[in-house]
Enzyme design. Structure first.
Site, PDB file in Angstrom:
ATOM      1  N   TYR A 135     -10.506   6.582  12.872  1.00  0.00           N
ATOM      2  CA  TYR A 135     -10.688   5.963  14.189  1.00  0.00           C
ATOM      3  C   TYR A 135     -11.972   6.444  14.871  1.00  0.00           C
ATOM      4  CZ  TYR A 135      -6.304   3.469  15.183  1.00  0.00           C
ATOM      5  OH  TYR A 135      -5.277   2.571  15.218  1.00  0.00           O
ATOM      6  N   LYS A 190      -1.987  10.777   1.997  1.00  0.00           N
ATOM      7  CA  LYS A 190      -2.367   9.971   0.829  1.00  0.00           C
ATOM      8  C   LYS A 190      -3.189  10.894  -0.069  1.00  0.00           C
ATOM      9  CE  LYS A 190      -2.449   6.070  -1.441  1.00  0.00           C
ATOM     10  NZ  LYS A 190      -1.241   5.458  -2.037  1.00  0.00           N
ATOM     11  N   ASP A 222       2.491   5.217   1.474  1.00  0.00           N
ATOM     12  CA  ASP A 222       3.106   3.975   0.989  1.00  0.00           C
ATOM     13  C   ASP A 222       4.607   4.170   0.787  1.00  0.00           C
ATOM     14  OD1 ASP A 222       2.475   5.741  -1.070  1.00  0.00           O
ATOM     15  OD2 ASP A 222       1.838   4.201  -2.490  1.00  0.00           O
ATOM     16  N   ASP A 246      -0.593   5.042  13.383  1.00  0.00           N
ATOM     17  CA  ASP A 246      -0.659   3.745  14.069  1.00  0.00           C
ATOM     18  C   ASP A 246       0.266   2.752  13.379  1.00  0.00           C
ATOM     19  OD1 ASP A 246      -1.677   1.695  15.814  1.00  0.00           O
ATOM     20  OD2 ASP A 246      -2.912   0.993  14.146  1.00  0.00           O
ATOM     21  N   ASP A 250       4.457   1.493  14.512  1.00  0.00           N
ATOM     22  CA  ASP A 250       4.862   0.101  14.762  1.00  0.00           C
ATOM     23  C   ASP A 250       6.047  -0.262  13.873  1.00  0.00           C
ATOM     24  OD1 ASP A 250       2.916  -0.481  16.676  1.00  0.00           O
ATOM     25  OD2 ASP A 250       2.430  -2.415  15.768  1.00  0.00           O
TER      26      ASP A 250
HETATM   27  C1  IPM Z   1      -1.761   1.966  19.566  1.00  0.00           C
HETATM   28  C2  IPM Z   1      -2.666   0.760  19.581  1.00  0.00           C
HETATM   29  C3  IPM Z   1      -4.106   1.242  19.674  1.00  0.00           C
HETATM   30  C4  IPM Z   1      -4.393   2.061  18.448  1.00  0.00           C
HETATM   31  C5  IPM Z   1      -5.169   0.122  19.887  1.00  0.00           C
HETATM   32  C6  IPM Z   1      -4.838  -0.710  21.097  1.00  0.00           C
HETATM   33  C7  IPM Z   1      -6.551   0.679  19.985  1.00  0.00           C
HETATM   34  O1  IPM Z   1      -2.444  -0.029  18.454  1.00  0.00           O
HETATM   35  O2  IPM Z   1      -1.778   2.726  20.548  1.00  0.00           O
HETATM   36  O3  IPM Z   1      -1.037   2.139  18.587  1.00  0.00           O
HETATM   37  O4  IPM Z   1      -4.790   1.503  17.393  1.00  0.00           O
HETATM   38  O5  IPM Z   1      -4.252   3.282  18.503  1.00  0.00           O
HETATM   39 MG    MG Z   2      -0.815   0.606  17.238  1.00  0.00          MG
END
Ligand code: IPM
Ligand code: MG
Length: 357
Positions: A135, A190, A222, A246, A250
């Site tokens: 990042y 990884k 993975d 990240d 999710d």
């Molecule tokens: C998160 C989001 C952010 C990230 C974006 C909005 C930059 O997806 O906080 O997970 O990738 O960290």
């Molecule tokens: Mg995110």
């Protein structure tokens, strides 16, 4: 104590308003100040993270953040896009430790796309390193390839990198968090392919020597992605880098039924923190009064716990949220037959009411 309120874009202002309502109902003493961030700040000041907003964030003990982003800003140069605001706050305030709990509330077991027995009672904590990795790694950019498969072609590149102190400090955070839970950490890497993550694995293993009471396992990313949907309850604390965190966070959020339920905290070494829902700005439902404010309300509870040292008030909010769920109130994202559909403000009002008694 001072809380900076940064509502941002999309549903951000609506959900933050409900969390502020809940904080205000607690009769605690703190000051608040609101500032624009993301696309809203770009409109007002020509920059997603204006100097005045950054200054407020630096001075505050905690930041309550809504969400940033809207398709209409996708064509802007990268430094002007709304996402740069959250990345800039993380970097400038050194918010390296991101806590993303994924808890499946009893009442919402059926909202998950997974079988109830796989997720009933789920309570995992993803600890994502938030200021390093690909990042933020330099160099990055576009250039003409000097070598590779197509020398002379246009190419783009990013740099994945982690230094020893960056890995050490997030490993300490994870082991210490595990001590307060079931004393198990899964470090996700990884290492079979990437130098950066072989180093990650080595350093986490070294730090682990200081925590003999905590069990440590290593897992490739993975496989971790697969295990999360196969047997999510086998995890307790997961620690990983910025990019993998990240993605996995999710994925984990969906185990719980709705990303609209999940809070997060991003802390620096001074316990200053930024608190935001794990979901995004959802511009498609913005302004309709249907967004779920619970993730933001629960983020406010984390704010009280971690940055303001108000554990009791934090628990009051969490109990109140459980109560409204038990009453059968649901925003559309978590609604199912037999429950009562409510809007954003009604949900906030119900939590305030549940606080009282
Ligand atoms: C998160 C989001 C952010 C990230 C974006 C909005 C930059 O997806 O906080 O997970 O990738 O960290
Ligand atoms: Mg995110």
């Amino acid at each position: 104590m001072k809380i900076a309120i940064l509502p941002g874009d999309g549903i951000g202002p609506e959900i933050v308003a409900e969390a502020v309502k809940v904080l205000g109902a607690l009769d605690l003493h703190f000051e608040t100040e609101t500032a624009p961030v993301g696309g809203a700040a770009y409109e007002a000041h020509g920059h997603p993270l204006p100097e005045s907003t950054l200054k407020l964030a630096r001075e505050a003990d905690a930041i309550l953040f809504g969400a940033v982003g809207d398709w209409k800003y996708d064509k802007l140069d990268r430094p002007l896009r709304p996402e740069q605001a959250i990345l800039g706050l993380r970097k400038n305030l050194g918010l390296f430790a991101n806590f993303r709990p994924a808890i499946c509330y009893e009442q919402l077991v059926d909202a998950s796309s997974l079988k109830p027995e796989l997720i009933a009672g789920l309570d995992i904590l993803i600890i994502r390193e938030l200021t390093g990795d690909i990042y933020f790694g330099q160099p990055r950019g576009r250039r003409t390839a000097a070598d590779g498969h197509f020398p002379g072609a246009e190419e783009a590149f990013d740099t994945m990198r982690y230094s020893r102190p960056e890995i050490e400090r997030i490993a300490h955070v994870a082991f210490q968090a595990a001590r307060k839970r079931s004393k198990k950490v899964t470090s996700v890497d990884k290492a079979n392919v990437l130098e950066t993550f072989q180093f990650w694995k080595d350093v986490v293993t070294e730090v682990h020597q200081e925590y003999p009471d905590v069990a440590l396992e290593h897992m490739y990313v993975d496989n971790a992605a697969m295990q999360l949907v196969k047997a999510p309850k086998a995890f307790d604390v997961i620690v990983t880098g910025n990019m993998f965190g990240d993605i996995l966070s999710d994925e984990a959020s969906m185990l719980t039924g709705s990303i609209g339920m999940l809070p997060s905290a991003s802390l620096n070494s001074r316990k200053q923190g930024l608190y935001e829902p794990s979901h995004g700005s959802a511009p498609d439902i913005a302004g309709k009064g249907v967004a779920n404010p619970l993730a933001t309300i629960l983020s406010a509870a984390m704010l009280l716990r971690f940055s303001l040292d108000q554990e009791e008030a934090a628990q009051r909010i969490e109990t109140a949220v459980q109560k409204v769920l038990a009453q059968g109130l649901r925003t559309p994202d978590i609604w199912s037959d037999g429950t009562t559909k409510v809007g954003t403000a009604q949900m906030g009002d119900a939590v305030v009411k549940a606080l009282a008694g």
